[in-house]
Design a protein around this motif. Structure first.
Motif, short mmCIF file in Angstrom:
data_model
loop_
_atom_site.label_atom_id
_atom_site.label_comp_id
_atom_site.label_asym_id
_atom_site.label_seq_id
_atom_site.Cartn_x
_atom_site.Cartn_y
_atom_site.Cartn_z
N HIS A 69 4.32 19.72 3.09
CA HIS A 69 5.47 19.82 2.20
C HIS A 69 5.51 18.63 1.23
O HIS A 69 5.07 17.53 1.57
N LYS A 70 6.03 18.90 0.04
CA LYS A 70 6.19 17.85 -0.95
C LYS A 70 6.99 16.68 -0.37
O LYS A 70 7.97 16.89 0.34
N ASP A 71 6.54 15.47 -0.67
CA ASP A 71 7.15 14.22 -0.22
C ASP A 71 6.90 13.93 1.25
O ASP A 71 7.45 12.94 1.78
N GLU A 72 6.08 14.75 1.92
CA GLU A 72 5.78 14.49 3.32
C GLU A 72 4.88 13.26 3.43
O GLU A 72 3.90 13.12 2.71
N ASP A 73 5.23 12.41 4.36
CA ASP A 73 4.50 11.16 4.62
C ASP A 73 3.39 11.46 5.62
O ASP A 73 3.64 11.58 6.81
N LEU A 74 2.14 11.57 5.13
CA LEU A 74 1.03 11.93 6.01
C LEU A 74 0.47 10.74 6.78
O LEU A 74 -0.08 10.90 7.86
N ALA A 75 0.57 9.57 6.22
CA ALA A 75 0.06 8.37 6.89
C ALA A 75 0.60 7.16 6.16
O ALA A 75 1.03 7.24 5.00
N ARG A 76 0.58 6.03 6.84
CA ARG A 76 0.99 4.77 6.22
C ARG A 76 0.18 3.65 6.81
O ARG A 76 -0.31 3.73 7.94
N VAL A 77 0.02 2.60 6.02
CA VAL A 77 -0.76 1.44 6.46
C VAL A 77 -0.07 0.19 5.93
O VAL A 77 0.60 0.23 4.89
N VAL A 78 -0.22 -0.91 6.66
CA VAL A 78 0.31 -2.20 6.22
C VAL A 78 -0.88 -3.10 5.89
O VAL A 78 -1.76 -3.31 6.73
N ILE A 79 -0.90 -3.61 4.67
CA ILE A 79 -1.98 -4.48 4.21
C ILE A 79 -1.50 -5.93 4.29
O ILE A 79 -0.48 -6.28 3.70
N PRO A 80 -2.22 -6.76 5.04
CA PRO A 80 -1.77 -8.15 5.26
C PRO A 80 -1.73 -8.96 3.96
O PRO A 80 -2.37 -8.60 2.96
N PRO A 81 -0.98 -10.06 3.96
CA PRO A 81 -0.93 -10.94 2.78
C PRO A 81 -2.32 -11.48 2.44
O PRO A 81 -3.18 -11.63 3.31
N ASN A 82 -2.50 -11.79 1.15
CA ASN A 82 -3.71 -12.44 0.66
C ASN A 82 -4.99 -11.66 0.95
O ASN A 82 -6.07 -12.24 1.13
N SER A 83 -4.89 -10.33 0.99
CA SER A 83 -6.08 -9.50 1.18
C SER A 83 -6.87 -9.43 -0.11
O SER A 83 -6.30 -9.28 -1.20
N SER A 84 -8.18 -9.51 -0.01
CA SER A 84 -9.05 -9.42 -1.18
C SER A 84 -9.12 -7.98 -1.66
O SER A 84 -8.77 -7.05 -0.92
N PRO A 85 -9.59 -7.75 -2.90
CA PRO A 85 -9.75 -6.37 -3.38
C PRO A 85 -10.61 -5.52 -2.44
O PRO A 85 -10.29 -4.35 -2.20
N GLU A 86 -11.68 -6.10 -1.92
CA GLU A 86 -12.55 -5.34 -1.02
C GLU A 86 -11.81 -4.96 0.26
O GLU A 86 -11.96 -3.84 0.78
N GLN A 87 -10.99 -5.87 0.78
CA GLN A 87 -10.22 -5.57 1.99
C GLN A 87 -9.17 -4.49 1.72
O GLN A 87 -8.95 -3.61 2.55
N VAL A 88 -8.53 -4.57 0.55
CA VAL A 88 -7.52 -3.56 0.20
C VAL A 88 -8.18 -2.19 0.12
O VAL A 88 -7.63 -1.19 0.63
N ARG A 89 -9.36 -2.10 -0.50
CA ARG A 89 -10.06 -0.82 -0.60
C ARG A 89 -10.38 -0.26 0.80
O ARG A 89 -10.29 0.95 1.04
#
Length: 286
Positions: A69-89
């Motif tokens: 359904h529209k607006d359904e939250d299929l998954a979520r993740v928490v990205i730690p502070p000071n993560s590099s671009p490679e880590q975010v990807r």
């Protein structure tokens, strides 16, 4: 004879002027239709990602059961502070994998990328320096790059939702987008989320209804304080955590054992941040 030629020339001139005017009007109409068609295509892409036309999307929705359904939250993740671009990807890739697994569980199917979710392309209109409006396409890769650029090296943790942007039926991949949000701390362990005075001497039905109202107030308080809710596709309501029927019955029994007017409090069971599912314990007191 000369006068006659002059009159004929005037007729030709007026006819040419009229034809030229008609051609200009036709050009304007053609340009307007082209612009309208481009706008319609952009609307179709936004309303029905993955389909060539609204008709195709309508037929798919009519002939298939809605899996996501529209607006359904299929998954979520928490990205730690000071993560590099490679880590975010890497975190975003894990988020897509988790969302795909959830979509498969709900009845979606994998696409050519072997995932049951796909980041939608979007059309935006940009005004150039000369005033012209130009349509630009934001590809899935562009969207990932934008989210990475926004999150990388953030001094605080960032939550990211994999959010469905439209309904999708069984047997097709779900169209999703990323929705980042600040993942701030909302409650410390032992914090009061909400409380209510309940007369436990009332009939079980009335006590049951009072508890239902209280659970609703707990959810509203938590949302107001910063907990990010999830969409319950069966009801269309936003949920952040609740009790099932058997747990509510047990709570009714405990209240009636105490008797009289009692205070029911919802207390954070642990430290909770915006991305967490609400985890509370219900404490009965005077």
């Amino acid at each position: 004879e000369i006068t006659s030629r002059i009159k004929v020339a005037e007729v030709y001139k007026r006819t040419n002027d009229l034809l030229r005017s008609q051609i200009e009007e036709l050009d304007k109409t053609r340009n307007k239709l082209t612009d309208d068609n481009r706008t319609l295509s952009e609307i179709v892409n936004q309303l029905t990602p993955g389909y060539k036309s609204i008709r195709d999307a309508f037929l798919a929705a009519r002939n298939g059961r809605v899996a996501i359904h529209k607006d359904e939250d299929l998954a979520r993740v928490v990205i730690p502070p000071n993560s590099s671009p490679e880590q975010v990807r890497k975190y975003l890739s894990e988020l897509l994998h988790t969302a795909s697994e959830e979509a498969l569980r709900k009845g979606a199917s994998a696409n050519e990328s072997a995932r049951a979710v796909q980041i939608v392309s979007r059309q935006v209109v940009e005004q150039r320096g000369d005033g012209r409006l130009v349509g630009l396409e934001i590809t899935p890769e562009d969207r990932v790059d934008a989210v990475v650029s926004r999150i990388a090296w953030s001094t605080s943790s960032i939550g990211v939702l994999a959010l469905a942007v439209s309904n999708s039926v069984t047997g097709e991949p779900a169209a999703i987008d990323f929705q980042p949000f600040p993942n701030r701390k909302v409650y410390s362990k032992g914090d009061l989320v909400s409380q209510r005075i309940i007369n436990s001497d009332e009939s079980p039905d009335l006590v049951f209804n009072e508890i239902g109202n209280f659970l609703s107030s707990v959810g509203k308080s938590a949302m107001s304080d910063g907990i990010i809710p999830r969409l319950d596709p069966t009801t269309g309501q936003m949920q952040i955590g609740s009790l099932d029927g058997s747990e509510v019955v047990k709570l009714v029994e405990k209240l009636r054992e105490r008797g009289g007017r009692v205070k029911l409090r919802a207390i954070a069971r642990r430290d909770l941040s915006s991305a967490d599912t609400l985890d509370v314990e219900y404490v009965i007191g005077r």
